[in-house]
Design a protein around this motif. Structure first.
Motif, short mmCIF file in Angstrom:
data_model
loop_
_atom_site.label_atom_id
_atom_site.label_comp_id
_atom_site.label_asym_id
_atom_site.label_seq_id
_atom_site.Cartn_x
_atom_site.Cartn_y
_atom_site.Cartn_z
N GLU A 125 0.83 -1.22 0.00
CA GLU A 125 0.00 0.00 0.00
C GLU A 125 0.86 1.26 0.00
OE1 GLU A 125 -0.25 -1.20 4.54
OE2 GLU A 125 -0.34 -2.30 2.66
N LEU A 126 2.19 1.10 0.16
CA LEU A 126 3.05 2.29 0.14
C LEU A 126 3.17 2.82 -1.29
CD1 LEU A 126 6.02 1.35 2.51
CD2 LEU A 126 3.92 2.59 3.06
N LYS A 127 3.30 4.14 -1.37
CA LYS A 127 3.44 4.78 -2.69
C LYS A 127 4.90 5.15 -2.92
CE LYS A 127 -0.95 5.12 -3.99
NZ LYS A 127 -1.19 3.79 -3.36
N PRO A 128 5.49 4.62 -3.98
CA PRO A 128 6.89 4.97 -4.25
C PRO A 128 7.02 6.38 -4.80
CG PRO A 128 6.04 3.64 -6.04
CD PRO A 128 4.93 3.74 -5.02
N ILE A 129 8.22 6.93 -4.71
CA ILE A 129 8.50 8.18 -5.41
C ILE A 129 9.64 7.91 -6.40
CG2 ILE A 129 7.69 9.77 -3.64
CD1 ILE A 129 10.61 10.14 -2.77
N THR A 130 9.75 8.78 -7.36
CA THR A 130 10.81 8.60 -8.37
C THR A 130 12.15 9.00 -7.78
OG1 THR A 130 10.78 10.82 -9.29
CG2 THR A 130 9.12 9.27 -10.13
N ALA A 131 13.19 8.72 -8.54
CA ALA A 131 14.53 9.06 -8.05
C ALA A 131 14.67 10.56 -7.84
CB ALA A 131 15.57 8.58 -9.05
N LEU A 132 13.93 11.34 -8.62
CA LEU A 132 14.00 12.80 -8.48
C LEU A 132 13.02 13.30 -7.42
CD1 LEU A 132 14.52 13.76 -12.22
CD2 LEU A 132 16.16 14.08 -10.36
#
Lengths: 92, 981, 187
Positions: free
Chosen positions: C3-10
């Motif tokens: 359920e966690l939301k990833p973020i991009t490398a930036l």
């Protein structure tokens, strides 16, 4: 300088970091009778010739290989470069 | 503007510029020097030492005199050569090195006191009294010395860099260079042709020589057009190749927008690193002059430069157009200038030729066997004295061209100590053909000075260079060109009593060389330092060989016996901005951001640079004013509840293979290979000299699969050393090392409530102490199926874990932990609290592992296993190391209000505070919110047997001494119960 | 699926994109990476349909999988749009004798598309100190760029991937954007 990497061809010396005398590969036998004296020589004493020198370079910005580079320290001419692993196996 | 006929300028495009605030006009194609001369401006600067009035002396990068400051606010650039500045609309230039106006320089007084400023005056004059040096001499010299000034504002320009790898680099775009590029270009080779000028053609632009029935400049243009059409040829004008380096690497600066008033978004300059298989040096030659009394007046210039100004820029250098011009020469080339001027209808006195048998080559007068013995005209040449057959006569003269022969531009060929050789026929140093591997020298740079020679030599050099790299070129069709006369007879300076300048920029005269000789500063190296000859921005391009000849005459030796002159990079000055290149300010160097950086920013974290990393140092709350409030709160939260800290920066190395266990045993001082799957072990690495190097943990994920952690600072180095061990020491061990630091976001979750917090996010994982005790590790999933690694390790001394998830989820995991742990008092903590916690626990870190400490000193002597060999094991048993009695202990101030200062030295009470009585030092100190006082860690002689003793912590730097009590380094839970709980 | 939301490398929800006259620069957060090491004494087998490439080379296989050489007996295996999967486990299943390390979030891909092949050549001259042939289409190598270490993979004559350390993503993007914008101006 350009270093002739055995696998990747001529690469700029900026990609490498320098360690020094390739005798660093000849680690003494730790169980030998004069192990401490041998290690003292190994750790602290280096040849620093004006002329042909075998030395270790690490291809840090490349394939992470250690190379044994034979170089004339006066002219900077590079006579050969080999993968240290191959040299170590040969010497073993 | 006053122009003569012809030239390569565009008279229809007028450009406005100012010099010392006064507006002038020039034409497109002008340099600043040619435009000033066209406007009758002779006086352009002041000399370095005597502040003598000076004008344009040359037409190129050898210019010693006409140095100006280019204005433009922060863009102000000092010491630029007016002879190399391409004129643009709006250019603002100022003269430099004077106090008051250029024409009334107050420091011109120096000229009257010139006897005091003779060679070596620095060394002689300012020796005494000693106290005067710092207060008087140095500040005065510094004010007077130096030429232009910097703006002292940040550089507004940007610089770029680039890399080129041609088959052939051709340096110089004159007759030889163009012919070389054409030969190689037609053969299909990858060619780079670089020239510092904004037009290709080199000396052809300055001559009236015909090539293949075309004017030389027109031929150059035709060749340029053909080269531009070849996709394998890259023409780089405004590009100075400034240095030759090993293995065919050359440094070059391209002036991308220096010739544009407003560069807009364009970079100012680009630094090119050119790695060429072969190189052709076709840099031409620089003319010498002949020193005579007062030979430095504005209006006196090199004869070849005068020809260049007439032919290329349609200007002559008199203050008043129409004033007659004279030429002083020892060779035929001087006569060519007379011919060129005569052809353009310029009034000529004639040619004063030192050769007894000299004859005119055209319709002008020649004074054979004559010299010039003096000149007049304070701010511009008015008259010269011609001496012939024992008689001398003053004649009015508006300008004088001086021709002393040509020196090949050997500079790059001597950057690797290649020594030029003396050519007694040509009376010049020519470069040694083998001076630099891969370098071919062609044209005037090789002493092949006529146009026909240069064309043929350029083609020859290109064919030779290409054949060495397995490319073949068809023999070039060499265009027809004239053979200019090149006769020359040695004549180095006009003897006399007055001052005759050899090096204009540094005000070195023939007399100074005589003085150096008299004082036995005879080798060229000594001559240079004693007189400053050949120093500063022009590096003696027009002076060195002449000076050598004068010294040879004094010593009675030949010129080659006296010495040779070689050069170092750069060929012409290079701005530090372009060498630095790249970014400045916040982007000066790359930054690594942790996976929770975005979240930490949103929390208002204060960041600290740790190597390349930006780490959260603490997280201030709205009511916190002092950083200590934040740090104390964060540290206490870990002791009392639970805290979370991003520890991704610790190095992570994946170790796999059947011999991984054996490899780890040899890398770590302690027995590491026996760690079982699902377990973690603390490890200490030594250097081969036996000192402690780095510490960390090793987790065994599965049989033959380990993850090693390193300290943040040593992550790269430890990996490099492990690769060294694997590849160079033990190549027969079958083991693989992969750095995975960035792949995993790793969070420390520490404090008595850490288990409770983590149990809220794990999927079906037994967190109990029995199932997952201290020093366990496991792969698992969290938050509904996210793969993760969990380690039960503790840096703070509390019950603690580190949890790793794929980096992209680090930020969300942090948010989740903070969200679900609110009722537990979960608190993010930064590196400062991390430091407090580890000092309280007595964990060694970088301050303790400073490269001089041993396992003994750390109290870890038993970790150095005797059952096996490992890096550093043998040397760690040396007497000097084993006998070191200093031990890591803790300290608290006797008076709890006193601070503990890291770096303080420890002295036994009653002993004097000096090095002889030094007992150790404080390595780390902080305020411990847990104890309510300052605490410290440090190394103390026999420290482990001195608990409760009071010692002095001396801080002589600040004149403070504090009494400290020696205690266990474990201020918290010395039995280690909490972390096992 | 977590359920966690990833973020991009930036550091954003969506990948960053820059379009200029001559270039398109795109953060590609979808590539899965795993490093593969094979025992020295055996010939390299094909994996995911990829013939494991020689030193300095890059090769494509089935369904968006590709590989480039990273060191002797060592390759980086890429899986386009597989970053959210356990790619290392999939690779290990495919090749049990291989030593596999998960690298998906160790690296970030910046895809650069040039309008013409010359645009990529011009870019390479500014960012890598290598002869052009070292990065002809089908080649891949690691070198340094602006004090950072990165892999450069030439996937086609108009497509270059710069694969840098994820924690350096911001600095890498900044450096690439700077060069690209300058090349739009100075050509």
């Amino acid at each position: 300088m350009l270093i002739p990497h055995p696998l990747l061809g001529l690469r700029d010396a900026q990609e490498f970091t320098y360690l020094g005398d390739a005798n660093m590969m000849a680690r003494p036998d730790p169980t030998g009778p004069d192990a401490e004296a041998a290690f003292c020589d190994y750790v602290f004493l280096r040849d620093n010739p004006a002329g042909v020198h075998r030395e270790l370079w690490f291809h840090e910005q490349g394939d992470r290989s250690w190379l044994v580079v034979t170089r004339n320290t006066v002219t900077h001419e590079i006579l050969s470069a080999e993968l240290a692993t191959d040299v170590a196996r040969k010497d073993a | 503007m006053s122009r003569i006929q012809g030239g390569l300028i565009d008279r229809s495009r007028k450009l406005s510029f100012t010099f010392n605030g006064k507006p002038y006009q020039g034409c497109a194609g002008d340099t600043l020097a040619s435009a000033l001369l066209a406007n009758g401006v002779q006086l352009i600067g002041r000399s370095f030492k005597y502040h003598r009035p000076r004008g344009v002396f040359s037409a190129g990068s050898e210019e010693p005199n006409a140095l100006v400051e280019l204005s433009g606010g922060a863009r102000q650039e000092p010491n630029t050569r007016a002879t190399g500045i391409e004129l643009y609309d709006g250019l603002q230039a100022n003269s430099q090195n004077h106090i008051g106006s250029l024409s009334h320089d107050l420091l011109a007084l120096n000229d009257l006191f010139s006897p005091f400023f003779a060679a070596g005056f620095y060394y002689k004059t300012f020796m005494w009294p000693r106290a005067f040096w710092e207060k008087l001499y140095e500040p005065a010299i510094r004010r007077a010395a130096g030429l232009g000034a910097l703006s002292m504002l940040p550089d507004p320009d940007s610089y770029d860099r680039g890399y080129l790898h041609p088959d052939l680099l051709v340096i110089g775009g004159g007759a030889a260079g163009l012919m070389a590029a054409l030969t190689a270009g037609r053969a299909g080779a990858q060619v780079v042709l670089a020239d510092e000028d904004f037009m290709l053609g080199g000396r052809l632009l300055a001559e009236d020589t015909a090539i293949a029935d075309l004017p030389g400049a027109a031929w150059a243009k035709e060749v340029t057009t053909e080269l531009q059409s070849l996709p394998n040829v890259r023409l780089m004008t405004r590009t100075t190749v400034f240095g030759a380096y090993d293995h065919g690497i050359y440094g070059a600066v391209e002036r991308v927008s220096d010739h544009i008033a407003d560069p807009g978004a364009s970079v100012r300059q680009t630094l090119w690193r050119i790695t060429a298989k072969r190189t052709i040096l076709a840099t031409g030659a620089t003319e010498r002059h002949i020193p005579f009394e007062n030979n430095d007046r504005p209006g006196i210039m090199l004869s070849g430069a005068m020809r260049a100004y007439a032919n290329r820029w349609a200007v002559t250098p008199q203050a008043k157009a129409g004033d007659p011009i004279a030429i002083f020469t020892n060779n035929d080339d001087g006569h060519r200038t007379a011919l060129a001027l005569a052809a353009k209808g310029v009034a000529l006195h004639g040619v004063i030729d030192t050769r007894a048998g000299a004859k005119s080559l055209g319709d002008y007068e020649t004074f054979a066997g004559a010299t010039i013995t003096g000149s007049k005209g304070r701010k511009g040449l008015k008259s010269i004295r011609i001496a012939q057959a024992g008689r001398s006569e003053w004649i009015d003269c508006g300008a004088l061209g001086v021709a002393g022969g040509w020196n090949p531009n050997v500079h790059l060929a001597s950057h690797h100590r290649g020594r030029p050789v003396w050519d007694a026929d040509k009376l010049t140093f020519v470069p040694d053909a083998d001076s630099l591997p891969g370098l071919h020298i062609a044209g005037a740079a090789a002493g092949q000075g006529t146009t026909a020679e240069a064309l043929a030599d350029g083609a020859r050099a290109a064919m030779a260079a290409l054949s060495e790299i397995g490319l073949s070129a068809a023999p070039a069709d060499i265009p027809r060109a004239g053979e200019e006369p090149t006769g020359i007879e040695a004549f180095w300076h006009v003897p006399g009593k007055g001052r005759a300048w050899v090096d204009f920029q540094n005000d070195v005269t023939v007399k100074d060389i005589k003085l150096a000789h008299q004082e036995n500063m005879r080798p060229v190296e000594h001559l240079k330092r004693w007189t400053t000859l050949g120093m500063a921005t022009d590096q003696g391009k027009t002076a060195n060989v002449t000076a050598l000849a004068v010294m040879a005459e004094l010593t009675g030796k030949t010129i080659p016996e006296t010495g040779t002159t070689i050069f170092r990079p750069p060929y012409t000055p290079v701005s530090l901005g372009v060498l630095g290149g790249g970014d400045s300010g916040a982007n000066f160097r790359p930054h690594r951001l942790t996976p929770t950086h975005a979240w930490a920013e949103s929390q208002g974290a204060v960041f600290v640079e740790v190597g390349q990393w930006m780490r959260a140092q603490w997280f201030p709350q709205p009511d916190e004013i002092h950083w200590r409030e934040s740090v104390d709160r964060e540290a206490k939260a870990v002791r009392d509840a639970v805290g979370v800290c991003d520890v991704t920066t610790l190095g992570k190395i994946d170790v796999q293979g059947p011999d991984a266990a054996e490899f780890l045993n040899r890398i770590y001082a302690n027995m590491m290979g026996t760690v079982k799957p699902g377990k973690v072990r603390y490890g200490l690495m030594l250097r081969e000299d036996g000192h402690a190097y780095d510490d960390g943990t090793c987790a065994c994920l599965a049989e033959g699969h380990y993850v090693v952690t390193t300290t943040t600072a040593n992550a790269g180095l430890v990996y490099q050393r492990m690769e060294f061990a694997r590849q160079c020491l033990w190549p027969d061990l079958d083991v693989t090392l992969i750095s995975t630091t960035d792949a995993w976001a790793q969070l420390a979750v520490a404090g008595p409530k850490s288990r409770e917090l983590l149990s809220r996010i794990v999927d079906d994982f037994d967190m109990s102490n029995d199932a997952f005790p201290f020093m366990s590790c496991s792969e698992l999933t969290v938050c509904g199926g996210l793969r993760a690694r969990l380690f039960r390790i503790s840096f703070s001394g509390e019950l603690a874990y580190e949890i790793a998830v794929p980096a992209r989820y680090g930020n969300a995991l942090m948010e989740r932990l903070i969200e679900v742990g609110q009722d537990l008092g979960v608190t993010p903590y930064g590196t400062e609290a991390l430091g407090v916690l580890r000092i309280e626990k007595g964990h060694a870190a970088g301050n303790e592992l400073n490269g001089q400490t041993t396992a003994n000193m750390l109290g870890m002597q038993r970790m150095v296993s005797l059952k096996k060999d490992s890096i550093g094991a043998v040397m760690s048993r040396r007497e000097g190391l084993i006998g070191d009695k200093r031990r890591l202990v803790g300290f608290v101030p006797v008076d709890a209000t006193q601070p503990v200062v890291a770096g303080s030295h420890l002295i036994t009470q009653g002993d004097p505070v000096d090095m002889e009585h030094d007992q150790g030092w404080i390595t780390s100190a902080c305020y411990s919110p847990h104890l309510g006082s300052a605490i410290g860690l440090g190394y103390l002689e026999n420290g482990d047997q001195r608990f409760d003793e009071e010692v002095i912590a001396a801080n002589p730097l600040e004149g403070v001494s504090v009494r400290l009590r020696v205690v266990s380094p474990h201020f918290i839970d010395p039995e280690g119960e909490r972390l096992r709980d | 699926m977590t359920e966690l939301k990833p973020i991009t490398a930036l550091g954003a929800v969506a990948p960053r994109v820059l379009e200029t006259v001559r270039y398109s620069l795109r953060e590609n957060d979808g590539v899965a990476f795993a490093s593969l090491v094979l025992p020295a004494d055996r010939p390299a087998p094909a994996v995911f349909g990829i013939d494991l490439p020689e030193p300095g080379k890059y090769a494509q296989g089935d369904a968006g999988k590709s590989a480039f050489w990273t060191a002797r007996h060592q390759w980086m295996i890429e899986g386009a749009s597989l970053a959210e999967t356990d790619f290392a486990a999939a690779l290990k299943a495919e090749l049990p004798e291989g030593r596999v390390s998960e690298q998906t979030d160790g690296w970030i891909t910046f895809d650069i598309f040039g309008t013409k092949p010359e645009a990529i050549t011009a870019l390479l001259e500014r960012i890598v100190n290598l002869p052009a042939a070292t990065l002809d289409p089908g080649c891949a190598t690691r070198t340094s760029f602006e004090h950072m270490s990165a892999y450069f993979v030439r996937r086609s004559d108009t497509h270059l991937s710069v694969i840098g350390m994820r924690t350096l993503a911001g600095s890498l993007w900044h450096a690439l954007e700077t060069v690209i914008r300058r090349l739009d101006v100075d050509g």
